[in-house]
Design a protein around this motif. Structure first.
Motif, PDB file in Angstrom:
ATOM      1  N   THR A 122       1.289  -0.993  -0.288  1.00 22.17           N
ATOM      2  CA  THR A 122       0.445   0.268   0.568  1.00 22.17           C
ATOM      3  C   THR A 122       0.962   1.115  -0.219  1.00 22.17           C
ATOM      4  OG1 THR A 122      -2.267   1.164   1.144  1.00 22.17           O
ATOM      5  CG2 THR A 122      -0.110   0.029   2.409  1.00 22.17           C
ATOM      6  N   GLY A 123       0.053   2.653  -0.137  1.00 22.32           N
ATOM      7  CA  GLY A 123       0.703   3.754   0.075  1.00 22.32           C
ATOM      8  C   GLY A 123       1.528   3.942   1.258  1.00 22.32           C
ATOM      9  N   GLU A 124       2.269   5.268   0.493  1.00 22.77           N
ATOM     10  CA  GLU A 124       3.517   5.785   1.721  1.00 22.77           C
ATOM     11  C   GLU A 124       3.428   7.211   1.752  1.00 22.77           C
ATOM     12  OE1 GLU A 124       6.514   4.687   4.052  1.00 22.77           O
ATOM     13  OE2 GLU A 124       5.056   5.154   5.121  1.00 22.77           O
ATOM     14  N   PRO A 125       2.278   8.115   2.615  1.00 20.75           N
ATOM     15  CA  PRO A 125       1.543   7.359   3.734  1.00 20.75           C
ATOM     16  C   PRO A 125       0.394   7.011   3.104  1.00 20.75           C
ATOM     17  CG  PRO A 125       1.333   9.581   3.389  1.00 20.75           C
ATOM     18  CD  PRO A 125       2.223   9.364   2.390  1.00 20.75           C
ATOM     19  N   LYS A 131     -11.228 -14.383   4.761  1.00 20.11           N
ATOM     20  CA  LYS A 131     -12.091 -15.558   3.477  1.00 20.11           C
ATOM     21  C   LYS A 131     -11.161 -16.861   2.490  1.00 20.11           C
ATOM     22  CE  LYS A 131     -16.552 -15.322   2.508  1.00 20.11           C
ATOM     23  NZ  LYS A 131     -17.173 -15.969   3.557  1.00 20.11           N
ATOM     24  N   LEU A 132     -10.621 -16.516   2.887  1.00 23.43           N
ATOM     25  CA  LEU A 132      -9.055 -17.171   2.177  1.00 23.43           C
ATOM     26  C   LEU A 132      -8.239 -18.430   2.550  1.00 23.43           C
ATOM     27  CD1 LEU A 132      -7.469 -14.694  -0.759  1.00 23.43           C
ATOM     28  CD2 LEU A 132      -9.815 -16.111  -1.150  1.00 23.43           C
ATOM     29  N   GLY A 133      -8.270 -17.555   4.394  1.00 21.04           N
ATOM     30  CA  GLY A 133      -7.878 -19.136   5.048  1.00 21.04           C
ATOM     31  C   GLY A 133      -6.826 -18.570   5.459  1.00 21.04           C
ATOM     32  N   PHE A 134      -6.247 -17.003   5.852  1.00 23.48           N
ATOM     33  CA  PHE A 134      -4.370 -16.525   6.100  1.00 23.48           C
ATOM     34  C   PHE A 134      -5.692 -16.297   7.959  1.00 23.48           C
ATOM     35  CE2 PHE A 134      -4.032 -16.129   1.866  1.00 23.48           C
ATOM     36  CZ  PHE A 134      -3.187 -15.884   1.950  1.00 23.48           C
ATOM     37  N   LYS A 135      -4.286 -16.218   8.961  1.00 19.80           N
ATOM     38  CA  LYS A 135      -4.890 -15.855  10.326  1.00 19.80           C
ATOM     39  C   LYS A 135      -4.115 -14.241  10.427  1.00 19.80           C
ATOM     40  CE  LYS A 135      -3.410 -19.117  12.839  1.00 19.80           C
ATOM     41  NZ  LYS A 135      -2.197 -20.083  11.543  1.00 19.80           N
ATOM     42  N   LYS A 136      -5.339 -13.502  10.585  1.00 15.23           N
ATOM     43  CA  LYS A 136      -4.857 -11.831  10.730  1.00 15.23           C
ATOM     44  C   LYS A 136      -2.745 -11.966  11.093  1.00 15.23           C
ATOM     45  CE  LYS A 136      -6.010  -7.734  13.392  1.00 15.23           C
ATOM     46  NZ  LYS A 136      -5.372  -6.690  13.304  1.00 15.23           N
ATOM     47  N   GLU A 137      -2.275 -12.322  11.748  1.00 11.84           N
ATOM     48  CA  GLU A 137      -1.258 -11.835  11.779  1.00 11.84           C
ATOM     49  C   GLU A 137       0.212 -12.711  10.406  1.00 11.84           C
ATOM     50  OE1 GLU A 137      -2.672 -13.283  14.147  1.00 11.84           O
ATOM     51  OE2 GLU A 137      -1.403 -15.941  14.449  1.00 11.84           O
ATOM     52  N   ASP A 138      -1.135 -13.585   9.285  1.00 13.39           N
ATOM     53  CA  ASP A 138      -0.423 -14.073   8.101  1.00 13.39           C
ATOM     54  C   ASP A 138      -0.300 -12.746   7.033  1.00 13.39           C
ATOM     55  OD1 ASP A 138       0.056 -16.308   9.591  1.00 13.39           O
ATOM     56  OD2 ASP A 138      -1.100 -17.471   8.546  1.00 13.39           O
ATOM     57  N   VAL A 139      -1.170 -11.867   7.365  1.00  7.79           N
ATOM     58  CA  VAL A 139      -0.686 -10.666   6.594  1.00  7.79           C
ATOM     59  C   VAL A 139       0.306  -9.474   6.654  1.00  7.79           C
ATOM     60  CG1 VAL A 139      -1.853  -8.727   5.990  1.00  7.79           C
ATOM     61  CG2 VAL A 139      -3.575 -10.649   6.478  1.00  7.79           C
ATOM     62  N   VAL A 140       1.268  -9.809   5.380  1.00 11.41           N
ATOM     63  CA  VAL A 140       2.518  -8.693   6.163  1.00 11.41           C
ATOM     64  C   VAL A 140       2.656  -7.267   5.117  1.00 11.41           C
ATOM     65  CG1 VAL A 140       4.822  -8.199   5.687  1.00 11.41           C
ATOM     66  CG2 VAL A 140       3.598 -10.716   6.154  1.00 11.41           C
ATOM     67  N   TRP A 141       2.294  -6.916   5.148  1.00  9.73           N
ATOM     68  CA  TRP A 141       2.458  -4.940   4.539  1.00  9.73           C
ATOM     69  C   TRP A 141       3.331  -4.473   4.626  1.00  9.73           C
ATOM     70  CZ3 TRP A 141      -2.306  -3.321   3.573  1.00  9.73           C
ATOM     71  CH2 TRP A 141      -3.962  -3.788   4.112  1.00  9.73           C
ATOM     72  N   VAL A 142       3.996  -3.959   3.328  1.00  6.28           N
ATOM     73  CA  VAL A 142       4.677  -3.826   3.006  1.00  6.28           C
ATOM     74  C   VAL A 142       4.555  -2.174   1.660  1.00  6.28           C
ATOM     75  CG1 VAL A 142       6.205  -5.357   2.274  1.00  6.28           C
ATOM     76  CG2 VAL A 142       4.391  -4.575   0.617  1.00  6.28           C
ATOM     77  N   ARG A 143       5.294  -0.534   1.982  1.00  6.28           N
ATOM     78  CA  ARG A 143       5.203   0.432   2.068  1.00  6.28           C
ATOM     79  C   ARG A 143       5.780   0.152  -0.195  1.00  6.28           C
ATOM     80  NH1 ARG A 143       2.081   3.350   5.440  1.00  6.28           N
ATOM     81  NH2 ARG A 143       2.017   2.637   7.126  1.00  6.28           N
ATOM     82  N   GLN A 144       4.876   0.827  -0.417  1.00 10.11           N
ATOM     83  CA  GLN A 144       5.044   0.730  -2.142  1.00 10.11           C
ATOM     84  C   GLN A 144       5.085   2.610  -2.485  1.00 10.11           C
ATOM     85  OE1 GLN A 144       6.558  -1.390  -4.746  1.00 10.11           O
ATOM     86  NE2 GLN A 144       7.659  -2.129  -2.536  1.00 10.11           N
ATOM     87  N   THR A 145       5.899   3.102  -3.417  1.00  9.55           N
ATOM     88  CA  THR A 145       5.106   4.199  -4.388  1.00  9.55           C
ATOM     89  C   THR A 145       4.085   4.441  -4.911  1.00  9.55           C
ATOM     90  OG1 THR A 145       6.616   4.764  -6.049  1.00  9.55           O
ATOM     91  CG2 THR A 145       7.317   5.427  -3.544  1.00  9.55           C
ATOM     92  N   PHE A 146       3.273   4.598  -5.788  1.00  6.68           N
ATOM     93  CA  PHE A 146       2.957   4.947  -6.694  1.00  6.68           C
ATOM     94  C   PHE A 146       2.903   4.367  -7.799  1.00  6.68           C
ATOM     95  CE2 PHE A 146       0.229   6.319 -10.248  1.00  6.68           C
ATOM     96  CZ  PHE A 146      -1.251   6.188 -10.625  1.00  6.68           C
TER      97      PHE A 146
END
Lengths: 270, 282
Positions: A40-43, A71-86
């Protein structure tokens, strides 16, 4: 002959295996199997994500991602966020994530270079201006064309001003913050922005500005979608998940929680 | 000029051998071709090349976007040429302030030193943002409110700090004897500057100033952060709209068309200058 048939069978079976492998939380097509890596973006801007904190879960887009992941079967902690520009999100090459969410509008021209998920949200557009400005009293598109406009680069807002309102010399800023700074410092009279953003900005970040009007819909703007690397085999599987959470009413709930205001705003017609 | 070779002195009656005459040129040409062929084959063989080609070198997209980028480039060129004149004058004034002698001129000297230290020490982008968004926000009556104006002022402020230092180096390179000689002839401080120091100083620094001119031509693109639709911004708008980067190539071509002749001209002036210094008479 038999050899050829056998080869064909092998190829077919390989295809089905890889197609199957494109589903499930451990499938090898994920950037990190077992994890859902989301860019997702930063900020990130509210109300799409609150407090510039995707992992906090508060906000429309990250709320949607956590519901989708579940819904897809991941746990909450399995979601990893990375920051990217547009720009990082649309440049060619291998991406260090599975898909990107930052209010990317789906258009046919863009489809040539990236993969889109199904559209999960169609925002309305609003005119934001300072209340002392004449545009607050605008009734028609003709009134709108009389003032100086600005918009943020990469948004469907710019296309809206140029194609629907029909104003050509729009000032184009790097980000939402600059656009509003230009509004405050009287470089421009008005900007178009999606209604949810407009509601938040005028309530919290730039209280000096107000929503002058809500605009009719742009038929060329298909709505927001997730952006994948072109040809990413995950798209089908993710779309299934999206379809499911839309059918469950999760997206509608998130919309009414984060994206809808309760004040009534006049609508401008053409 | 590219195929530089030492010409063997031709002695009477001795024919120039093939080796001396053509071999250096042949070696230059083949090595240049081989080098570019190698780069080309590495690039084209890359797995992602077809995609890069479609996204960066799409001729149709370049043609579609060209008129708008060209229009933006007109803004680049007009901002560039106007600021160039202002910078040339303002920087010279700063340099003169700094080189003035005597206690009465102390305020001017201090002003010039502080100005140069501050503005040369800040990134041009930062100045553009501060001037372009900050000053209009003050809403001081009587001052223009145009972001293009304030962006250009920021470029002038930043570049004149550099140019002032270039002028100063030129002024300091003029031998002290010249000042003494002018004084001995009864010239005042102003007359010394005008007739003895500056003509020599400026001639010394023309190549460096031309270098700054080339740099400014490209840095004008910084004004795009103020919403000004210059060539780079027009290209970015197309890229953001379609995810097609070919528009940037269109802008790049325009910049090259403008900067390469200027760079060659700088080379030429530098060479002339060098010949003058070495007292060559060719």
């Amino acid at each position: 002959m038999i050899r050829k048939v056998l080869m064909l069978l092998v190829i077919c079976s390989l295809y089905t295996v890889s197609a199957l492998a494109a589903e499930g939380t451990n499938n090898p097509n994920l950037y990190q199997p077992g994890k859902l890596t989301v860019a997702t973006g930063e900020p990130v801007y509210p109300p799409w994500m609150m407090d510039d904190n995707p992992a906090g879960g508060a906000g429309f887009e990250n709320g949607l991602i956590y519901a989708l992941a579940q819904k897809l079967g991941f746990k909450k902690e399995d979601v990893v966020w990375v920051r990217q520009t547009f720009d990082q999100g649309i440049a060619p090459g291998k991406k260090p994530y599975d898909f990107n969410i930052q209010q990317y509008s789906v258009t046919e021209a863009r489809r040539k270079f990236v993969g889109f998920s199904m559209v999960y949200y169609k925002p309305e557009k609003a005119v934001v201006a300072l209340p002392k400005n004449d545009i607050s009293k605008a009734k028609t598109f003709k009134d709108l064309r009389k003032v100086r406009w600005g918009a943020t680069i990469g948004t469907a807002d710019l296309d809206y001003i140029e194609n629907i309102i029909g104003k050509k010399d729009v000032a184009v800023y790097n980000d939402q913050v600059s656009t509003f700074q230009a509004l405050l410092s009287n470089q421009i009279d008005a900007t178009v922005i999606s209604l949810p953003t407009a509601l938040f900005v005028t309530a919290v970040q730039v209280p000096e500005a107000t929503i002058a009007a809500v605009l009719p819909h742009d038929p060329n703007d298909l709505g927001h979608g997730l952006v994948f690397e072109k040809g990413n085999p995950l798209i089908k599987w993710i779309d299934k998940g999206l379809k499911a959470i839309i059918a469950d009413g999760v997206v509608a709930d998130l919309t009414s929680k984060y994206l809808i205001g309760n004040e009534s705003i006049p609508e401008i017609s053409r | 000029m590219i195929f530089k070779r030492s010409v063997p002195s031709r002695k009477a009656g001795r024919k120039i051998k093939f080796r001396d005459r053509y071999l250096p040129a042949i070696i230059s040409i083949t090595s240049v071709l081989a080098f570019f062929w190698l780069i080309r084959s590495v690039v084209v063989r890359a797995e992602q090349w077809p995609r890069i080609k479609a996204q960066f070198f799409d001729l149709d997209a370049i043609i579609i976007v060209f008129p708008r980028v060209l229009h933006g480039f007109g803004i680049n060129m007009s901002v560039w040429s106007i600021s160039l004149v202002v910078i040339a004058i303002w920087a010279l004034l700063l340099a003169i302030f700094r080189s003035l002698q005597g206690p009465w001129f102390a305020p001017l000297r201090v002003f010039s030193i502080v100005y140069i230290d501050l503005l040369r020490g800040l990134p041009a982008l930062l100045l553009v943002l501060l001037f372009g968004f900050g000053i209009p926000a003050l809403q001081i009556p009587g001052l223009p409110n145009n972001s293009l104006f304030w962006g250009a002022v920021a470029m002038v402020a930043s570049y004149s700090a550099y140019a002032a230092e270039v002028y100063r180096s030129g002024i300091e390179a003029v031998h002290d004897g010249q000042r003494a000689a002018a004084k001995a002839l009864g010239l005042s401080q102003t007359q010394t500057l005008r007739f003895a120091i500056l003509p020599q100083a400026i001639r010394n620094v023309v190549p460096s100033l031309l270098n700054l001119t080339v740099a400014l031509q490209k840095d004008v693109a910084l004004l795009s952060v103020l919403g000004i639709r210059d060539a780079v911004r027009e290209a970015q708008i197309y890229t953001a709209r379609t995810f097609n980067y070919s528009s940037l190539i269109a802008a790049a071509l325009l910049f090259l068309v403008a900067t390469i002749p200027l760079a060659r001209f700088t080379d030429y002036v530098t060479k002339k200058d060098q010949e003058r210094r070495l007292q060559k008479t060719t």
